[in-house]
Design a protein around this motif. Structure first.
Motif, PDB file in Angstrom:
ATOM      1  N   PHE A   1       0.776  -1.182   0.053  1.00  0.00           N
ATOM      2  CA  PHE A   1      -0.045   0.054  -0.268  1.00  0.00           C
ATOM      3  C   PHE A   1       0.978   1.258  -0.031  1.00  0.00           C
ATOM      4  CE2 PHE A   1       0.761  -1.708   4.222  1.00  0.00           C
ATOM      5  CZ  PHE A   1       1.505  -0.631   4.832  1.00  0.00           C
ATOM      6  N   LEU A   2       2.177   1.117   0.272  1.00  0.00           N
ATOM      7  CA  LEU A   2       2.868   2.260   0.211  1.00  0.00           C
ATOM      8  C   LEU A   2       3.372   3.021  -0.941  1.00  0.00           C
ATOM      9  CD1 LEU A   2       3.896   4.156   2.363  1.00  0.00           C
ATOM     10  CD2 LEU A   2       6.154   3.222   2.557  1.00  0.00           C
TER      11      LEU A   2
ATOM     12  N   LYS B   1       5.733   2.267  -2.716  1.00  0.00           N
ATOM     13  CA  LYS B   1       7.175   1.841  -2.962  1.00  0.00           C
ATOM     14  C   LYS B   1       7.033   0.219  -2.945  1.00  0.00           C
ATOM     15  CE  LYS B   1      11.828   2.982  -1.412  1.00  0.00           C
ATOM     16  NZ  LYS B   1      12.351   1.832  -2.048  1.00  0.00           N
TER      17      LYS B   1
ATOM     18  N   VAL C   1       0.415  -4.041   8.864  1.00  0.00           N
ATOM     19  CA  VAL C   1       1.639  -3.865   8.447  1.00  0.00           C
ATOM     20  C   VAL C   1       1.914  -2.394   8.612  1.00  0.00           C
ATOM     21  CG1 VAL C   1       3.363  -3.820   6.848  1.00  0.00           C
ATOM     22  CG2 VAL C   1       1.531  -5.454   6.853  1.00  0.00           C
ATOM     23  N   TYR C   2       2.790  -1.983   9.464  1.00  0.00           N
ATOM     24  CA  TYR C   2       3.325  -0.349   9.545  1.00  0.00           C
ATOM     25  C   TYR C   2       4.441  -0.404   8.584  1.00  0.00           C
ATOM     26  CZ  TYR C   2       6.029   3.480  10.863  1.00  0.00           C
ATOM     27  OH  TYR C   2       6.684   4.554  11.304  1.00  0.00           O
ATOM     28  N   GLN C   3       4.706   0.690   7.867  1.00  0.00           N
ATOM     29  CA  GLN C   3       5.509   0.777   6.941  1.00  0.00           C
ATOM     30  C   GLN C   3       5.949   2.346   6.817  1.00  0.00           C
ATOM     31  OE1 GLN C   3       4.650  -0.290   2.706  1.00  0.00           O
ATOM     32  NE2 GLN C   3       5.521  -2.298   3.069  1.00  0.00           N
ATOM     33  N   ASP C   4       7.252   2.697   6.971  1.00  0.00           N
ATOM     34  CA  ASP C   4       7.598   3.931   6.478  1.00  0.00           C
ATOM     35  C   ASP C   4       8.881   3.952   5.530  1.00  0.00           C
ATOM     36  OD1 ASP C   4      10.001   4.014   7.748  1.00  0.00           O
ATOM     37  OD2 ASP C   4       8.982   4.300   9.818  1.00  0.00           O
ATOM     38  N   GLY C   5       8.964   5.124   5.026  1.00  0.00           N
ATOM     39  CA  GLY C   5      10.351   5.248   4.123  1.00  0.00           C
ATOM     40  C   GLY C   5      10.562   6.609   4.002  1.00  0.00           C
TER      41      GLY C   5
ATOM     42  N   GLY D   1       7.454   9.107   3.583  1.00  0.00           N
ATOM     43  CA  GLY D   1       6.008   8.653   3.895  1.00  0.00           C
ATOM     44  C   GLY D   1       5.886   7.739   4.717  1.00  0.00           C
TER      45      GLY D   1
ATOM     46  N   GLY E   1       2.670   4.810   6.454  1.00  0.00           N
ATOM     47  CA  GLY E   1       1.444   4.082   6.353  1.00  0.00           C
ATOM     48  C   GLY E   1       1.170   2.991   6.933  1.00  0.00           C
ATOM     49  N   GLY E   2      -0.026   2.549   7.164  1.00  0.00           N
ATOM     50  CA  GLY E   2      -0.542   1.192   7.884  1.00  0.00           C
ATOM     51  C   GLY E   2      -1.491   0.866   7.058  1.00  0.00           C
ATOM     52  N   GLY E   3      -1.659  -0.480   6.885  1.00  0.00           N
ATOM     53  CA  GLY E   3      -2.535  -1.324   6.225  1.00  0.00           C
ATOM     54  C   GLY E   3      -3.050  -2.611   6.878  1.00  0.00           C
TER      55      GLY E   3
END
Lengths: 529, 462
Positions: free
Chosen positions: A15-16, A18, B159-163, B183, B185-187
């Motif tokens: 979803f991000l 990337k 899921v947590y994601q950052d970049g 960014g 985000g979470g899903g």
């Protein structure tokens, strides 16, 4: 965006934005390829030459650091990869290449995974990464940066070999460009209505070493050669259609002969596009669908296979708690096999060092197993099935499918069609998606025909198949004797991508929901035999 | 993260190196990124991945041919061998008069790329926040949903994601600079169970400021989506008005805009070709790509080949106004690039893509749109859009789920049906547009309704 039709599955999980699709662009460089393959002794497959990418002493020390704080287990995944592609788009040749290297470091403690990687092969960088991961996994573990207990590593061997002939470096760029050019000419001259065509040839070599806290080292060379073709045609009325065909194999170019030949792939994409220009809108409703042998296996990959991956089973897929219970019609056997020569989902060892195997998931209608990696096998109280796969050193392993197929039955494919009064005949699909919680799945049909009075007649367009995985499996009423396992060009996406094979014999699903813009059919007499 | 001067130097050095190897021109793109991904299950961490990633992509131009190569080995020896290799392969390419690198004619940003805060979507907090805080956020994602209702059983993924990423760019026409972006985000996808009924619901959101990241909201909405579907059943085939949720709306927009890429147009692959100035949608339909949107996830000072990003109205009041261009297609089409060369990271040679894409919102409350419908369908879930929409003909047939609308209100959940039609006709059938523009990543859509849509239901005897 243009990958949309090529990919088997686009997951909402990425979803991000990337996305995890690392293998976007490529081409092969004989110079660098030589560097990678010749000078480092991997031309023989890495086994005989004996040289690991990183020396065994360094691996041993790194595994020691990784385990020093009390992790339950851990591993290092060392990779060098080279991807090369040659493309003809709009009759214009272009190349691209990608060279990657890195070490993925994993520690698992109480079922929790901690993962990091470094792009460096410097021993100190690797030790540092191992220490970091060890600390993260076991906060408050033994203090100090001790090397921990010494774990002796033993090289694993396998009887499975996957020769790549020729190796990418054995053919010149010029030779490959000529190949792609000739295929481009073939597509453009196939029909006066061709308005656009793309041919894409890609070779990937991944040299992988794994060192595990259980004392194993693995040295293997994974290879993938892919070719696909897409063709656009416009008729005099201004109707525009496009189609695609392709193959992917854990083999070299020599594999691409006969039905899998480059020329046949181009011809098929042309034929499918022609069909679509002449096609009628697919009928809609619930009625019999005859699935041709081979590539249609992706329907069961989506609708059932994902729901049998141990992580998703554990979290409540609709195949949870089904071991020993009927999940398919009697006569249906579903197998996931990572040992078949040439197929894209094959390998000697999975990406955590477990030997690959043939796993019977459903036997004669009864659920027998799930697909497990080490972490999820432990949580489920099962054994790893050699299904722990990763896209590259950037990813921790996950339970994944390899080559998934429905085993053959006894009926001739001609008899199956002849016994179907009214329905559709599906040759190939354009991909699909599944919701593993409800078991709802969908597949687009890329080549299909009407079956009228037991005969395959006009081509159709715009058909989709959808329904519930378990219901589809239970609705299978005839299975052909013509099993074909297909070297699929697609990548399966689940946080990360993996090449997979799919297969099946010609099979009839007695009733399934078909979507389309054509007339609504009621299943009155359908396929009663 | 910090600016690394050595990467800018390397980008410039590589240009000189390419010239020395015989290039007429060259372009280097270095991305340096940091990211964290945390997966959560059963209120605990399941997996933590922390990743640093840097690499270089080089485009080598000679005799109107461009070869591309990339590597994550940033040693000068390795970059030199990459470039030497490109010079050897370039000769096999087909010359193309439109092969060009960005230059003055494509427009220059007259200031340092990183100097205008309005054109930078970068919150250093995203990279700097403590990993423990990120883990807490990730756990909140799941816990907030699990606590929403006892019917919520568990997450299929959480899921947590950052970049955070720094890009260093240079080309032989003197365009050079760097800029950061980030960014978070979470899903999450939940299952909800009641009796024998099991339903799924998901939600995800990505934002550009750490303080705007709200895991509780994401978790709760996913749980709500699952619980609301309990009791879903198929309906009979019918033709009724449809209301589309912003989430599915954004997915459909991405298919429409795919056909508005100049590359697809010029190659004869899109049915929008030759329709500039023509009516292609309902009068209420306006579609804009805005590369300068303040705080947008797709906001950058320049695109993937160094051209300033801009605001490009594509369809305005139903009239087709423009396509998306990069330098290649702009030269071919004798226009200026719209700054839409998209590039994910150093591995990508790039292609035409959107920046921040949105459908202009209307002034009606979503509830008011529903209130005007006596019998209709509210679309909230669509499966396999990419396989169900033919991006050439626009024909679609998509398995869907959502809610039946009766007498202006949501009546009951629906699953096991498909919607069918054609995207081009669909654009013309857009009716009322809501005032609730909602961003999902870098695409946004309000709730909107369409006139009649074909719903394929179950066999009527069932």
């Amino acid at each position: 965006m243009s990958d949309r039709k090529k990919r088997r599955e686009i997951s909402r999980r990425e979803f991000l934005g990337k996305s995890a699709v690392g293998v976007t662009a490529i081409t092969l460089s004989p110079v660098l390829m030589d560097l990678l393959l010749t000078s480092e002794g991997c031309k023989t497959g890495g086994k005989a030459a004996g040289g690991l990418i990183i020396s065994e002493d360094v691996l041993k020390k790194a595994v020691g650091f990784l385990m020093a704080k009390g992790a339950d287990f851990g591993d290092l995944y060392v990779e060098k990869a080279i991807l090369g592609s040659i493309q003809s788009d709009d009759r214009k040749i272009s190349t691209s290449s990608l060279i990657e290297k890195g070490v993925g470091v994993r520690a698992v403690k109480d079922g929790k995974t901690f993962y990091a990687y470094t792009a460096s092969f410097e021993p100190d960088e690797i030790y540092q990464t191992a220490r970091l991961v060890a600390d993260a996994a076991v906060q408050g573990g033994p203090a100090g940066a001790g090397a921990g207990s010494i774990i002796n590593l033993t090289r694993q061997s396998s009887n499975l070999t996957f020769p790549i002939t020729p190796l990418p470096a054995d053919r010149s760029v010029e030779n490959k460009v000529e190949l792609v050019k000739s295929l481009s000419d073939r597509a453009w001259s196939a029909d006066a209505r061709v308005v656009q065509a793309t041919q894409f040839f890609r070779e990937i070599i991944r040299w992988v070493n794994i060192a595990t806290s259980s004392g194993k080292t693995i040295d293997q060379t994974l290879g993938l050669t892919e070719f696909y073709a897409s063709t656009f045609m416009k008729d005099a009325q201004g109707n525009l259609q496009s189609s695609f065909d392709g193959r992917g194999a854990y083999a070299g170019r020599d594999f691409f002969t006969g039905d899998n030949s480059f020329a046949n792939i181009v011809d098929t994409s042309v034929k499918r596009t022609k069909n679509l220009l002449e096609a009628v809108d697919s009928p809609r409703g619930v009625f019999p669908v005859v699935l041709a042998a081979g590539a249609n296996g992706v329907i069961f990959h989506e609708s059932c296979g994902h729901g049998m991956e141990a992580d998703l089973v554990y979290k409540g897929s609709n195949f949870k708690d089904q071991l020993g219970k009927p999940t398919a019609a009697k006569g249906v056997t579903l197998i996931d096999d990572g040992t078949i020569p040439f197929l894209p989902g094959s390998f000697a060892f999975d990406d955590e060092g477990t030997p690959s195997q043939r796993t019977v998931l459903i036997e004669d209608g009864i659920q027998r197993n799930y697909l497990c990696d080490l972490v999820w096998a432990k949580k489920m109280g099962l054994q790893s099935t050699g299904s722990g796969r990763r896209q590259s050193f950037r990813f921790a392993p996950l339970p994944r499918m390899r080559n998934t197929y429905i085993d053959k039955g006894a009926v001739s494919p001609q008899d199956i069609v002849a016994a179907t009064k009214r329905g559709i005949y599906v040759v190939d699909t354009s991909g699909g998606q599944v919701d593993v919680i409800t078991g709802n799945f969908m597949m687009g049909v890329s080549e299909g025909y009407l079956i009228e009075n037991g005969k395959i007649t006009r081509p159709i367009k715009g058909a989709t198949l959808s329904g519930m995985g378990v219901q589809a499996l239970k609705s299978i009423d005839v299975i052909g004797n013509d099993l074909l396992i297909f070297p699929s060009p697609g990548r399966c996406g689940k946080f990360q991508t993996a090449p997979v094979g799919v297969g099946m014999p010609t099979t009839r699903v007695r009733s399934i929901l078909v979507g389309g813009k054509g007339e609504a059919w009621e299943d009155k007499e359908g396929g009663a035999r | 993260m910090k600016e690394k001067k050595e990467y800018m130097d390397l980008a410039l050095w590589a240009i000189e190196r390419a010239k020395a190897a015989g290039a007429d021109g060259a372009e280097t793109y270095i991305s340096d990124s940091e990211s964290v991904q945390i997966n959560v299950s059963e209120r605990q961490v399941e997996q933590v991945q922390a990743v640093l990633d840097a690499g270089i992509g080089v485009r080598f131009l000679k005799d109107r041919k461009i070869a591309f190569g990339s590597s994550n080995d940033l040693s000068r020896d390795s970059v030199k061998s990459l470039i030497d290799d490109l010079s050897k392969k370039d000769v096999f390419h087909t010359p193309d008069e439109f092969n060009v690198l960005a230059g003055k004619e494509s427009g220059l940003l007259d200031k340092d790329w990183s100097s205008d805060p309005d054109l930078i979507s970068y919150d250093p907090q995203i990279g700097e926040a403590a990993i423990q805080d990120k883990i807490k956020s990730a756990i909140r994602l799941e816990v907030s949903g699990l606590d929403y209702s006892p019917k919520v059983k568990g997450a299929m993924y959480a899921v947590y994601q950052d970049g955070s990423s720094f890009v260093y760019f240079a080309n032989s026409n003197g365009i050079a600079g760097w800029f950061p972006s980030a960014g978070v985000g979470g899903g999450i996808e939940f299952s909800a169970v009641e009796g024998n009924d099991q339903q799924s619901g998901s939600f995800s959101k990505t934002v550009t400021r750490f303080r705007d990241f709200n895991p509780d909201e994401i978790g709760r909405k996913a749980a709500e989506n699952a619980v609301k579907m309990l009791g879903a059943k198929p309906i009979e085939s019918c033709e009724v008005p449809m209301v589309v949720s912003p989430e599915i709306g954004t997915e459909m927009l991405s298919f429409i805009v795919y056909m508005l890429s100049a590359d697809e147009i010029q190659k004869g692959k899109s049915l929008f070709a030759g329709k500039l100035g023509a009516k292609v949608g309902a009068a209420s339909f306006t579609l804009i790509d805005d590369g300068r949107l303040k705080g947008g996830l797709g906001t950058r000072p320049v695109d993937g080949e160094g051209v300033p990003q801009q605001t490009t109205p594509l369809i305005v009041d139903g009239i087709l106004k423009n396509f998306l261009y990069d330098c290649y297609t702009a030269k071919k089409g004798k226009v200026k690039s719209t700054g839409n060369r998209a590039r994910g990271d150093y591995q990508s040679r790039g292609g035409i893509g959107t920046t921040n894409l949105y459908m202009k919102q209307g002034n009606v409350k979503p509830e008011t749109i529903m209130a005007g419908i006596s019998k209709g369908f509210y679309l909230t879930v669509a499966l396999g859009l990419f396989a169900g929409i033919d991006p050439v003909s626009g024909d679609f047939s998509i398995p869907a789920a959502g809610f039946m609308i009766e007498k202006g209100k949501i009546a009951f959940p629906v699953r096991g049906i498909s919607i069918g039609g054609n995207l081009f006709e669909f654009l013309n059938s857009v009716d009322k547009i809501g005032d609730d523009l909602t961003w999902f990543g870098s695409t946004a859509c309000p709730t909107f309704s369409t006139k009649l849509i074909k719903i394929g239901g179950v066999s009527q005897k069932k």
